[in-house]
Scaffold this motif. Structure first.
Motif, PDB file in Angstrom:
ATOM      1  N   LYS A  40      -3.405  -0.264   1.240  1.00 57.75           N
ATOM      2  CA  LYS A  40      -4.296  -0.533   0.114  1.00 57.75           C
ATOM      3  C   LYS A  40      -3.783   0.163  -1.143  1.00 57.75           C
ATOM      4  O   LYS A  40      -3.449   1.348  -1.119  1.00 57.75           O
ATOM      5  N   GLN A  70      -8.694 -11.497  -5.688  1.00 57.57           N
ATOM      6  CA  GLN A  70      -7.798 -10.370  -5.434  1.00 57.57           C
ATOM      7  C   GLN A  70      -6.472 -10.618  -6.161  1.00 57.57           C
ATOM      8  O   GLN A  70      -5.432 -10.822  -5.547  1.00 57.57           O
ATOM      9  N   GLU A 136      -7.423  -2.264  -3.382  1.00 58.65           N
ATOM     10  CA  GLU A 136      -7.780  -0.947  -2.865  1.00 58.65           C
ATOM     11  C   GLU A 136      -9.113  -0.951  -2.122  1.00 58.65           C
ATOM     12  O   GLU A 136      -9.419  -0.007  -1.395  1.00 58.65           O
ATOM     13  N   ASP A 137      -9.905  -2.001  -2.352  1.00 63.31           N
ATOM     14  CA  ASP A 137     -11.267  -2.035  -1.794  1.00 63.31           C
ATOM     15  C   ASP A 137     -11.466  -3.163  -0.789  1.00 63.31           C
ATOM     16  O   ASP A 137     -12.563  -3.691  -0.639  1.00 63.31           O
TER      17      ASP A 137
END
Length: 247
Positions: A40, A70, A136-137
Motif C-alpha cells: 500500500k 483508485q 494506501e486505504d
C-alpha cells in the motif's frame, strides 16, 4: 432382480456423470500478480497472465481497465516482442497529490495488440506493468480485462469476487495489496543490521585502542624498571671500583 437392475443403472449413470465432470477441463482466466510485494502506498511491477482457452483461435488483443476510484499517476509498460502497447489517460475530477506535485490525469486503460501470431492455442502470455503509487486505504485493486481472439470473439473478465460467494464465471483480475510495513521491512532490517555492525566496529575500535594503550603503558613501565636496575648496577660498579683504587 428388477431392484438390482435399477440400482445398477443408477450407479452406472452416477459413475458416468463423475467421469464426464472430471473430464471437463478447469478453464483458466486472466489474472494479475505482483513481482515480489505490492505494498500500500508503494510502487510495484505486476504481471497480467493471459491464457488461451481456445483450440482454434489465438488471443490478439488485451484491454485492461483501471478502477476509476483508485487513480494511478504512474503506469509504465514493458516492451513485449510481437505486441504493441497503448496507454490511455483520463482527466481526473479531483486532482491527486504525489510527492508534493498535483496530478490532474491518470491512466484509465492499457491496450496490447498483437502484430504477430498473438497468444496461440495451448500457450499463455504475461503482460507486465509498473504501477504507482498504489492506494494506501485499500486491500486490493480490481481491474477489468477484455480478451479478444482472432475469430473476433471477446471474453469479458469483469465480474468482481463477492465475499463469501463462489468464484464468478468470468472473474475480474484482482491485485492484493499488502501492508506498508511489509514493503519497508527489508530496508528497515538492513538499516538495523548496518547500525549494529557500525556499533560493533566502534566497540571493537575502543577495545583495540584500550588494549594498545595498556600495552604501551606496560612497555614503558618495563623499560623504566630496566633503566633503574641498570643505573643501580652502574652506581654499584663505580663504588666498587673506587674502593679498589683506594686500597
Amino acid at each position: 432382480m428388477k431392484s438390482l437392475t435399477r440400482v445398477s443403472v443408477v450407479a452406472g449413470t452416477a459413475a458416468s456423470a463423475v467421469l464426464l465432470l472430471s473430464a471437463v477441463p478447469a478453464f483458466a482466466h486472466v489474472s494479475v500478480s505482483p513481482e515480489g510485494v505490492a505494498a500500500k502506498g508503494g510502487y510495484a511491477t505486476v504481471n497480467f497472465k493471459v491464457p488461451n482457452e481456445r483450440d482454434n483461435a489465438s488471443t490478439t488483443k488485451l484491454e485492461i481497465t483501471f478502477p476509476a476510484d483508485q487513480p494511478l499517476a504512474s503506469v509504465m509498460t514493458q516492451p513485449i516482442p510481437g505486441w504493441k502497447a497503448k496507454v490511455t489517460k483520463t482527466k481526473l475530477k479531483k486532482p491527486i497529490e504525489i510527492h508534493g506535485e498535483k496530478i490532474d490525469e491518470a491512466v484509465s486503460k492499457v491496450t496490447w495488440t498483437a502484430d504477430g501470431k498473438g497468444v496461440e492455442p495451448g500457450t499463455f502470455q504475461k503482460f507486465p506493468l509498473s504501477l504507482g503509487q498504489l492506494p494506501e486505504d485499500a486491500d486490493q485493486m480490481v481491474f477489468k480485462a477484455l480478451q479478444t481472439y482472432s475469430n473476433k470473439e471477446v471474453v469479458r473478465w469483469i465480474e468482481p469476487q463477492q465475499k463469501g460467494q463462489e468464484e464468478p464465471e468470468f472473474p475480474a483480475p484482482a491485485l492484493a495489496l499488502s501492508a506498508a510495513d511489509d514493503h519497508h521491512g527489508g530496508a528497515a532490517s538492513d538499516d538495523k543490521d548496518a547500525a549494529d555492525d557500525k556499533a560493533e566496529a566502534k566497540s571493537d575500535g575502543k577495545e583495540e585502542s584500550a588494549s594498545d594503550g595498556d600495552s604501551s603503558d606496560t612497555t614503558a613501565r618495563t623499560l623504566g624498571i630496566v633503566g633503574i636496575v641498570v643505573g643501580a648496577a652502574g652506581v654499584a660498579f663505580g663504588v666498587l671500583a673506587g674502593r679498589r683504587r683506594s686500597s
